[in-house]
Design an enzyme around this catalytic site. Structure first.
Site, PDB file in Angstrom:
ATOM      1  N   GLY A 182      47.076  24.556  31.658  1.00 46.08           N
ATOM      2  CA  GLY A 182      46.096  24.219  32.689  1.00 46.08           C
ATOM      3  C   GLY A 182      45.494  25.456  33.308  1.00 46.08           C
ATOM      4  O   GLY A 182      45.688  26.563  32.811  1.00 46.08           O
ATOM      5  N   ASN A 183      44.729  25.266  34.358  1.00 45.39           N
ATOM      6  CA  ASN A 183      44.111  26.400  35.043  1.00 45.39           C
ATOM      7  C   ASN A 183      44.096  26.149  36.548  1.00 45.39           C
ATOM      8  O   ASN A 183      44.488  25.089  37.009  1.00 45.39           O
ATOM      9  CB  ASN A 183      42.712  26.672  34.484  1.00 45.39           C
ATOM     10  CG  ASN A 183      41.783  25.494  34.671  1.00 45.39           C
ATOM     11  OD1 ASN A 183      41.472  25.110  35.791  1.00 45.39           O
ATOM     12  ND2 ASN A 183      41.352  24.901  33.567  1.00 45.39           N
ATOM     13  N   ARG A 184      43.621  27.136  37.288  1.00 44.75           N
ATOM     14  CA  ARG A 184      43.751  27.100  38.738  1.00 44.75           C
ATOM     15  C   ARG A 184      42.564  26.479  39.455  1.00 44.75           C
ATOM     16  O   ARG A 184      42.460  26.573  40.671  1.00 44.75           O
ATOM     17  CB  ARG A 184      43.961  28.534  39.251  1.00 44.75           C
ATOM     18  CG  ARG A 184      45.351  29.067  38.937  1.00 44.75           C
ATOM     19  CD  ARG A 184      45.446  30.557  39.172  1.00 44.75           C
ATOM     20  NE  ARG A 184      44.951  30.942  40.487  1.00 44.75           N
ATOM     21  CZ  ARG A 184      44.763  32.201  40.879  1.00 44.75           C
ATOM     22  NH1 ARG A 184      45.025  33.189  40.049  1.00 44.75           N
ATOM     23  NH2 ARG A 184      44.318  32.460  42.082  1.00 44.75           N
ATOM     24  N   SER A 185      41.677  25.830  38.733  1.00 44.97           N
ATOM     25  CA  SER A 185      40.523  25.218  39.413  1.00 44.97           C
ATOM     26  C   SER A 185      40.977  24.207  40.458  1.00 44.97           C
ATOM     27  O   SER A 185      41.828  23.361  40.187  1.00 44.97           O
ATOM     28  CB  SER A 185      39.648  24.514  38.374  1.00 44.97           C
ATOM     29  OG  SER A 185      38.630  23.785  39.025  1.00 44.97           O
TER      30      SER A 185
ATOM     31  N   ALA B 154      36.313  23.505  35.151  1.00 49.99           N
ATOM     32  CA  ALA B 154      36.919  24.631  34.437  1.00 49.99           C
ATOM     33  C   ALA B 154      37.534  24.049  33.167  1.00 49.99           C
ATOM     34  O   ALA B 154      38.599  23.419  33.207  1.00 49.99           O
ATOM     35  CB  ALA B 154      37.970  25.295  35.303  1.00 49.99           C
TER      36      ALA B 154
END
Ligand code: C5P
Length: 225
Positions: free
Chosen positions: A29-32, A97
């Site tokens: 995943g990502n930090r969006s 994102a």
């Protein structure tokens, strides 16, 4: 009072981050946080638009008032939702994102620790949804992208932004400088707004709602009658 300059317009906005499953319990995943996309949806609805928000993983955000929310998990799900929603839109904004890669071959069961060397994670390239949407768009539809760029100098960030605007074929590109307490997970945003016509406007440091207003101000004159 806000202008009602998006009345009669349908807009589709993606927000948040995608999650790419490794197995039934794990993902990349990502930090969006989704805050910028949610602000775009809220402001568009306040200005009279019919808004669909395609939301990936976000911080704990309330659904914006008067907005239809479609939830997605992975980039492939996001792509399918965007292709389903965008054909009848006057404007499409990709603020999500999107993971550039996804694990190749989803494990049907939880990956075990085992007692050997860990197996490498093999990745497949995800589709560039924004490029696909630009290719598929009906005439007159405005397509907007976001770009998070790192650079030591404003010049680097702008240089990357101009190249990306051309590569993606979008009408407008919001370029955010990221890194060092900028943009991601923050309440505020700043950057540049670049247009296919060659306009380059700095977006002063301000709230994500402020940036949303600036972006819709730029979209409205591009919309046909
Ligand atoms: O190429 P880059 O990821 O920097 O481009 C960012 C823009 O492209 C954002 O608008 C993002 O939502 C979109 N994007 C996409 N599909 C991808 C990667 C990014 O639509 N696979």
């Amino acid at each position: 009072a806000l202008p009602r300059d998006l009345e009669g317009r349908r807009v589709v906005i993606s927000a948040g981050g995608t999650r790419e499953a490794l197995d039934p319990v794990r993902y990349l995943g990502n930090r969006s946080s989704g805050k910028q996309g949610y602000a775009l949806a809220r402001v568009a609805a306040q200005r009279g638009a019919d808004v669909t928000l395609v939301a990936g993983h976000t911080a704990d955000l309330a659904d914006p008032a008067g907005v239809r929310v479609v939830r997605i998990g992975s980039a492939v799900e996001l792509r399918d939702a965007m292709h389903a929603e965008s054909p009848s839109a006057d404007a499409v904004v990709m603020a999500a994102a999107v993971a550039d890669f996804r694990p190749l071959g989803l494990s049907p069961s939880k990956i075990k620790k085992g007692d050997r060397e860990p197996a490498p994670i093999r990745l497949a390239v995800n589709p560039d949804i924004l490029v696909e949407l630009v290719k598929a768009r009906p005439s007159g539809q405005i397509v907007v992208g976001f770009a998070a760029e790192t650079g030591d100098e404003t010049g680097d960030v702008l240089h990357h932004g101009r190249a990306k605007l051309a590569r993606k074929g979008v009408d407008l590109l919001v370029v955010n400088a990221v890194g060092d307490g900028l943009a991601f997970e923050m309440e505020d945003n700043a950057g540049w707004l670049l247009s296919a016509e060659g306009d380059e406007r700095p977006i002063p440091h301000g709230s994500k709602a402020r940036l949303a207003a600036t972006l819709w101000d730029a979209v409205v004159p591009l919309l046909g009658t």
